[in-house]
Design an enzyme around this catalytic site. Sequence first.
Site, PDB file in Angstrom:
ATOM      1  N   ASP A   1       0.838  -1.197   0.000  1.00 57.23           N
ATOM      2  CA  ASP A   1       0.000   0.000   0.000  1.00 57.23           C
ATOM      3  C   ASP A   1       0.879   1.254   0.000  1.00 57.23           C
ATOM      4  O   ASP A   1       2.111   1.167  -0.077  1.00 57.23           O
ATOM      5  CB  ASP A   1      -0.924  -0.041   1.224  1.00 57.23           C
ATOM      6  CG  ASP A   1      -2.331   0.418   0.899  1.00 57.23           C
ATOM      7  OD1 ASP A   1      -2.477   1.283   0.019  1.00 57.23           O
ATOM      8  OD2 ASP A   1      -3.280  -0.094   1.523  1.00 57.23           O
TER       9      ASP A   1
ATOM     10  N   ASP B   1     -10.273   2.207  -3.871  1.00 54.32           N
ATOM     11  CA  ASP B   1     -10.876   1.003  -3.300  1.00 54.32           C
ATOM     12  C   ASP B   1     -12.323   0.834  -3.760  1.00 54.32           C
ATOM     13  O   ASP B   1     -13.087   1.809  -3.855  1.00 54.32           O
ATOM     14  CB  ASP B   1     -10.862   1.076  -1.775  1.00 54.32           C
ATOM     15  CG  ASP B   1      -9.458   0.968  -1.206  1.00 54.32           C
ATOM     16  OD1 ASP B   1      -8.523   0.645  -1.963  1.00 54.32           O
ATOM     17  OD2 ASP B   1      -9.305   1.206   0.010  1.00 54.32           O
TER      18      ASP B   1
END
Length: 395
Positions: free
Chosen positions: A117, A150
């Site tokens: 990430d 997301d």
Amino acid sequence: MEQLELFACDINEEVIKETADALVSTGLAKLGYNYVNIDDCWSELVRDSKGQLVPDSKTFPSGIKSLADYVHSKGLKLGIYSDAGAFTCQVRPGSLFHESDDAKLFASWGVDYLKYDNCFNLGIEPEKRGVHDPALWAGQVGHSWRTTDDINDSWASMTTIADLNDKWAPYAGPGGWNDPDMLEVGNGGMTYQEYRAHFSIWALMKAPLLIGCDVRNMTSETYEIITNEEVIAVNQDPLGVQGRKVYSYGPDNSLQVWAGPLSGQRLAVVLWNRGPKTAIITTKWDVLGLESSMSVSIKDLWKVSRDLTALLQNKAFHVCARQLKSHEYVSKNSVASFGARVDGHGCEMYIFTPSTVTHSAREEWLGVCRPSRVDAIMCVYCCCYLSLLWDFADL
């Protein structure tokens, strides 16, 4: 793959083990779902005195090495999560300035897959962190890269993400894939038709198929969708060309044709109704790169043949019937165009097998730009802002 974002920080080693067990017992592993991926929150809040990451002693008391051994004993692989910043998105220690040490640590534990990430990156310049459009460059260092923000379990999110991922189709191919985020199938926020469309489009786009629901407690409808072997075969086709939106029309361009080439001179075609009402969607051959005079046989990947349906109703033949994977041919000699009735927010998915495929059509589909790819032992699930490959085999 089973991506355990569903549990957020409510994660522990027993959930991982039970998930691995479920992948095997349900038959999902045999279909290719062979990674169990831990997301954020697996580590302690701080590194140890030697600067090493440490598994949370309350939720992972046996450690990641023991867990990896368990997952491997099931014939599966283990994925883990880290971050290119000082902290992960849930404010656990990140790998910034610890990249090499963390890679060696993950390798020593037997980790097979890394999601990397990009939270808390301390404002380091994008040129140095690879923030912008990883599809343009990440194929040199990773095996997949996020192309979107997301996903969430809603029709609006899923359709928006499908459109965003579509633009990056030329950059995907064997060894490196655009990742529009995990599958939401089975989480309850969409209808059966919407989930079926979700799975079909992700498969057509050659997206990594990361199950995002709890495989320990699936409904029969969820299981039916994610175990459709012929749809999975489209996703895993060795030609490896991402399918694209090739035509849209109707109110708000809601009647859509998505298509992509497959091995054996075939085409995968999805008729997708983005509108709320049932409609007839028609595609002409020129949209698919085919000559209008060409004869095409058409197989429906969601409609089971009558013979198989009869077998499925007989419990004595249930198992062997499912293994036949026999879906219905809706036409053996279509010419010029094909149309079908599609429910609102639903799709129909087909394999088109032309009698011949013209050279120009093949060139149109296969002449896409692809950066060179790096094959390595590790599959990387990357944030839409950053991709980094650590080949644990070389450490």
